[in-house]
Design a protein around this motif. Structure first.
Motif, mmCIF file in Angstrom:
data_model
loop_
_atom_site.group_PDB
_atom_site.id
_atom_site.type_symbol
_atom_site.label_atom_id
_atom_site.label_comp_id
_atom_site.label_asym_id
_atom_site.label_seq_id
_atom_site.Cartn_x
_atom_site.Cartn_y
_atom_site.Cartn_z
ATOM 1 N N CYS A 36 46.485 37.475 23.334
ATOM 2 C CA CYS A 36 46.382 38.504 22.301
ATOM 3 C C CYS A 36 45.971 37.924 20.955
ATOM 4 O O CYS A 36 45.869 38.667 19.979
ATOM 5 N N LYS A 37 45.732 36.636 20.888
ATOM 6 C CA LYS A 37 45.266 36.037 19.641
ATOM 7 C C LYS A 37 43.812 36.421 19.418
ATOM 8 O O LYS A 37 42.987 36.311 20.318
ATOM 9 N N LYS A 38 43.473 36.870 18.191
ATOM 10 C CA LYS A 38 42.129 37.369 17.921
ATOM 11 C C LYS A 38 41.154 36.238 17.609
ATOM 12 O O LYS A 38 41.468 35.290 16.910
ATOM 13 N N ILE A 39 39.946 36.408 18.159
ATOM 14 C CA ILE A 39 38.822 35.531 17.876
ATOM 15 C C ILE A 39 37.651 36.418 17.494
ATOM 16 O O ILE A 39 37.174 37.209 18.306
ATOM 17 N N LEU A 40 37.214 36.329 16.243
ATOM 18 C CA LEU A 40 36.107 37.139 15.731
ATOM 19 C C LEU A 40 36.316 38.627 16.002
ATOM 20 O O LEU A 40 35.459 39.317 16.529
ATOM 21 N N VAL B 150 41.336 37.484 22.953
ATOM 22 C CA VAL B 150 40.645 36.867 24.085
ATOM 23 C C VAL B 150 40.649 37.804 25.288
ATOM 24 O O VAL B 150 39.650 37.948 26.005
ATOM 25 N N LEU B 151 41.767 38.494 25.518
ATOM 26 C CA LEU B 151 41.873 39.413 26.644
ATOM 27 C C LEU B 151 40.941 40.608 26.471
ATOM 28 O O LEU B 151 40.257 41.026 27.418
ATOM 29 N N GLU B 152 40.887 41.178 25.266
ATOM 30 C CA GLU B 152 39.978 42.309 25.015
ATOM 31 C C GLU B 152 38.524 41.892 25.198
ATOM 32 O O GLU B 152 37.731 42.625 25.796
ATOM 33 N N ARG B 153 38.179 40.712 24.690
ATOM 34 C CA ARG B 153 36.804 40.239 24.830
ATOM 35 C C ARG B 153 36.454 40.005 26.298
ATOM 36 O O ARG B 153 35.325 40.282 26.734
ATOM 37 N N LEU B 154 37.413 39.490 27.067
ATOM 38 C CA LEU B 154 37.182 39.286 28.499
ATOM 39 C C LEU B 154 36.843 40.607 29.185
ATOM 40 O O LEU B 154 35.867 40.696 29.940
ATOM 41 N N ILE B 155 37.636 41.638 28.924
ATOM 42 C CA ILE B 155 37.425 42.934 29.573
ATOM 43 C C ILE B 155 36.090 43.542 29.160
ATOM 44 O O ILE B 155 35.324 44.022 30.010
ATOM 45 N N LEU B 156 35.765 43.510 27.877
ATOM 46 C CA LEU B 156 34.523 44.116 27.409
ATOM 47 C C LEU B 156 33.302 43.325 27.866
ATOM 48 O O LEU B 156 32.248 43.909 28.145
ATOM 49 N N ASP C 99 20.611 26.084 30.396
ATOM 50 C CA ASP C 99 19.500 25.983 29.448
ATOM 51 C C ASP C 99 19.292 27.263 28.658
ATOM 52 O O ASP C 99 18.544 27.292 27.687
ATOM 53 N N LYS C 100 19.911 28.362 29.061
ATOM 54 C CA LYS C 100 19.806 29.615 28.325
ATOM 55 C C LYS C 100 21.010 29.825 27.404
ATOM 56 O O LYS C 100 21.232 30.913 26.905
ATOM 57 N N SER C 101 21.796 28.764 27.214
ATOM 58 C CA SER C 101 22.957 28.793 26.311
ATOM 59 C C SER C 101 24.038 29.757 26.775
ATOM 60 O O SER C 101 24.787 30.296 25.963
ATOM 61 N N ARG C 102 24.122 29.995 28.061
ATOM 62 C CA ARG C 102 25.225 30.802 28.581
ATOM 63 C C ARG C 102 26.480 29.946 28.614
ATOM 64 O O ARG C 102 26.415 28.760 28.893
ATOM 65 N N PHE C 103 27.608 30.557 28.363
ATOM 66 C CA PHE C 103 28.822 29.768 28.200
ATOM 67 C C PHE C 103 29.984 30.389 28.949
ATOM 68 O O PHE C 103 30.030 31.582 29.230
ATOM 69 N N CYS C 104 30.925 29.548 29.313
ATOM 70 C CA CYS C 104 32.179 29.969 29.939
ATOM 71 C C CYS C 104 33.217 28.954 29.504
ATOM 72 O O CYS C 104 33.121 27.774 29.834
ATOM 73 N N LEU C 105 34.214 29.412 28.767
ATOM 74 C CA LEU C 105 35.156 28.497 28.132
ATOM 75 C C LEU C 105 36.567 29.030 28.227
ATOM 76 O O LEU C 105 36.819 30.200 27.954
ATOM 77 N N LYS C 106 37.502 28.163 28.637
ATOM 78 C CA LYS C 106 38.916 28.514 28.626
ATOM 79 C C LYS C 106 39.476 28.201 27.244
ATOM 80 O O LYS C 106 39.351 27.093 26.758
ATOM 81 N N VAL C 107 40.091 29.206 26.634
ATOM 82 C CA VAL C 107 40.640 29.053 25.292
ATOM 83 C C VAL C 107 42.126 28.774 25.415
ATOM 84 O O VAL C 107 42.940 29.689 25.558
ATOM 85 N N ALA C 108 42.490 27.503 25.372
ATOM 86 C CA ALA C 108 43.878 27.115 25.573
ATOM 87 C C ALA C 108 44.404 26.268 24.422
ATOM 88 O O ALA C 108 45.478 25.683 24.517
#
Length: 437
Positions: free
Chosen positions: A30-34, A38-44, A179-188
């Protein structure tokens, strides 16, 4: 963002602490990033990629606290085809008997930030019952769901069986980038959050950005957007503020004196920067709307119309020569012809809305900037006009206007635009005529 249809429309999201067998520290989803948790951003993000049915599996403690996306409070989750179902660990066995998971599904940890295109690409592959897409994202077959439930009940919110298969193949990196700057990151951790912010800010850029936007305007606008998001300022609010600065520039340029003209150029430049901020904000916070696009395009067009009219009136106020009024009328009529033809081009592409008109403008300018395209242009006048098309990008000409006002003056600016705007109008007219013929 245009994404392909996704064949997997269900997701199971694991929310809660990890077991002692993993070194990742606990992280509050539930910590906000921009502007989003994180959970809301994951769902959207998953929703943008085509996922419509979410099963949110929560630890009993987390479930009682009620820290979850609320469709009642946030319009972004109030969609007819978006289904959020909350279930605590103790109630999870009922979902196995009810057969809630009917096909393949995504298995998410709740602390993952990712590019939606990663799901789109991986979701087209039907060859494997289990596949790790990146840190904290797995693609699973429905037959694995009972085993997942069993592992969750046995180990609390522990990472279930499929992760052990991944672990045996070697540890996954903390972030996946192609190469297309796609990302997947665990925020821990705090450092992970900083990295996630950098990746998310990169999505504020668009393929339509010209040289000036990429090198100068976009870095500044993203820095401003980053700080405004912390204040929870919406894209529409940014649009209104940007339009307000645009109208301030109209008033200042009409005063006629050199000091007001420089201030007008600065206000016009800042309005252009904010124009990039609202779009970046909308993309990063999933608030893109037709209304916002319409207000943005119409507001920019009206400010552009009035800025040069006010410029001519300001010059006339200073020396009383009617030539400035005539040149202002020439620029005004040229802009009307330009936008009229852009609307014709948009309708020929299958739409006539403001958002389609805006897209047609960027597509048109980008197409005519390439040398290969200019080689196919026939006629001296049309060839001449095509060479100057790039200057009508907003981020370019507002910067040019400011520099011309500072180093040359408003009279030179009025003469220049009275030549260039008719060329632009003639070129778009001929382009529309050929396209519609």
């Amino acid at each position: 963002m245009s994404l392909k249809a996704l064949s997997i429309d269900q997701a199971v999201v694991l929310i809660g602490k990890r077991d002692a067998g993993f070194s990742d520290p606990s992280w509050n989803p539930c910590k906000k990033i921009l502007g989003l948790t994180v959970l809301e951003r994951l769902i959207l993000s998953a929703y943008q990629a085509g996922v419509r049915d979410f099963l949110l599996v929560e630890s009993d403690e987390f479930h009682k606290e009620g820290h979850l996306p609320s469709p009642e409070k946030d319009l972004r989750f109030r969609k007819e085809d978006l289904h959020l179902e909350h279930v605590s660990l103790s109630d999870l066995p009922d979902f196995v008997h009810q057969g809630k998971v009917k096909n393949r599904f995504w298995l998410f940890d709740s602390d993952v930030v990712f590019d939606p295109a990663i799901l789109t690409d991986a979701g087209q592959d039907d060859s494997s019952p289990f596949r790790s897409i990146g840190p904290g994202i797995q693609m699973c077959h429905r037959e694995m769901f009972p085993g997942l439930v069993e592992a969750l009940l046995k180990h609390g919110s522990a990472t279930p069986g499929p992760h052990r298969q991944v672990e045996s193949c070697g540890a996954l990196p903390t972030a996946v980038l192609d190469d297309k700057s796609r990302f997947c990151l665990k925020v821990a951790s705090r450092e992970d959050a900083k990295r996630a912010i950098r990746y998310i800010l990169s999505t504020g850029r668009t393929h339509e950005d010209g040289f000036m936007a990429r090198v100068f305007i976009r870095p500044v606008s993203l820095m401003i957007t980053k700080h405004l998001l912390k204040l929870n300022i919406t894209p529409n609010t940014m649009t209104i503020i940007g339009i307000a600065f645009g109208w301030l520039s109209v008033w200042l340029i009409g005063r006629g004196d050199s000091r007001s003209a420089i201030l007008a150029g600065c206000a016009f430049q800042f309005a252009s920067i904010l124009d990039h901020c609202d779009g970046a904000n909308a993309r990063m916070t999933f608030r893109i709307s037709k209304l916002g696009s319409a207000v943005d395009v119409i507001g920019d067009a009206l400010v552009n119309f009035c800025f040069f009219l006010s410029l001519s009136l300001g010059l006339y106020r200073v020396d009383g020569q009617t030539i400035w009024l005539i040149l202002g009328l020439v620029v005004f009529l040229s802009q009307i012809l330009y936008y009229f033809n852009i609307i014709r081009i948009a309708r020929s592409a299958g739409g006539g809305s403001i958002s389609v008109t805006s897209a047609s403008f960027y597509s048109f300018t980008k197409k005519t900037e390439g040398k290969s395209d200019r080689q196919n242009v026939r006629g001296k006048l049309e060839r001449l006009a095509s060479r100057f098309t790039f200057i009508f990008r907003r981020e370019f000409f507002v910067t040019a206007i400011l520099l011309i006002i500072i180093f040359v003056g408003t009279k030179a600016l009025m003469v220049m635009v009275s030549i260039l705007f008719p060329l632009q109008a003639i070129y778009t007219f001929d382009h529309a005529r050929k396209r519609l013929s």
